[in-house]
Design a protein around this motif. Structure first.
Motif: not given
Length: 313
Positions: A284-294, A304-308, A310-313
């Motif tokens: 997930l992190k390599e794909a550009g996400f930040e983890i909001l919740e585990r 639960r993740a979103r783009w780091a 808030n921007v898609s890469v």
């Protein structure tokens, strides 16, 4: 079509590991009979509509997988056998016993029903099997469900985790993509929470069952059921993408998310056994996400993740 039921009795701590073996072999259905889980549901009040009588606690669970008796059956059973042998070597203290029987399709579809009862999830979701009677409370969101031969009853931790998250984050008018919809339970829940949903599955049986459940719940104007390669049959972008599958498939899906998830969107990844969580988190992190919740339940993990940024890469 006839089906082969393979039942693996395993020490309770090995339940999710055995279930994952079945998922990796593409089982269209996996059931778990866990006396400890049954007791926890009864004691918590989640299953307060049914008397199960005296339950024997043996320290083991029975994990059942179902395979169509087709040309691929022999190879799948050999792979499963190798996986079970590896478990015995790695965990010699576990009880691991396997056996298999053949079932007619109608037997397959009804064998597990004794363990599927009405259950409350989160604050207001009530899952009701079509053959059970229940009196909803004011404000309940009732999901009528007959999973047939598709995964997803709401009693498995992976599905429960997703339902609880959906109840928290879905807003009316949002677009949701449900990848690997199975019985359609998550898509239906999202729709009843106010979303428009595209529900996708590769398996023809799952697509049929999901559509039947969508119709049963009268949300066909909100849920579109599609058959195809996960992530490639979808058009546009979603506010929320759900993938309640397994770790390897989630990792394969990550490149598709650049196309189908909005820059401000959120991704729910579930169906991950604890030993694979580190791989999924890194992916997930390599794909550009930040983890909001585990979140964890019974050895299963949801991210639960979103783009780091808030921007898609």
């Amino acid at each position: 079509m006839d089906w082969r039921e393979v039942a693996v009795t395993v020490s309770t701590e090995g339940e999710e590991t055995v279930a994952d073996l079945f998922y990796q072999l593409g089982c269209p259905g996996v059931s778990v009979e866990d006396p400890e889980l049954l007791r926890s549901y009864v004691e918590s009040g989640k299953w307060d509509y049914h008397d199960f009588g005296e339950v024997e606690f043996t320290g083991t669970s029975v994990v059942k997988g179902y395979f169509p008796e087709d040309a691929e059956l022999t190879d799948k059973l050999e792979t499963l056998d190798l996986g079970i042998r590896e478990l015995i070597q790695r965990f010699p203290h576990w009880v691991v016993q396997a056996k298999g029987i053949s079932l007619k399709e109608e037997d397959w579809a009804t064998a597990w029903k004794a363990y599927f009862k009405p259950i409350r999830i989160g604050k207001k979701i009530l899952i009701k099997p079509t053959w059970e009677q229940v009196e909803p409370l004011a404000g309940d969101i009732v999901l009528e469900l007959d999973p047939g031969m598709a995964f997803g009853t709401g009693t498995h931790a992976t599905t429960t985790l997703c339902l609880e998250e959906l109840e928290k984050i879905v807003k009316p008018g949002q677009i949701v993509f449900d990848l690997g919809t199975g019985s359609g339970i998550l898509a239906i829940a999202a729709a009843k929470l106010g979303a428009k949903v595209d529900a996708v599955d590769l398996d023809a049986v799952a697509v049929k069952v999901a559509q039947e459940n969508v119709d049963l719940n009268r949300v066909s104007d909100q849920v579109k059921v599609l058959r195809g390669d996960l992530g490639t049959v979808l058009k546009g972008q979603a506010d929320i993408v759900i993938a309640n599958i397994i770790a390897d498939v989630i990792l394969m899906l990550l490149p598709d998310l650049k196309r189908i998830l909005r820059p401000e969107g959120e991704f729910l990844a579930s169906g991950i056994i604890e030993p694979r969580a580190v791989d999924v988190e890194a992916g997930l992190k390599e794909a550009g996400f930040e983890i909001l919740e585990r979140v964890e339940d019974s050895g299963w993990i949801l991210f639960r993740a979103r783009w780091a940024n808030n921007v898609s890469v």
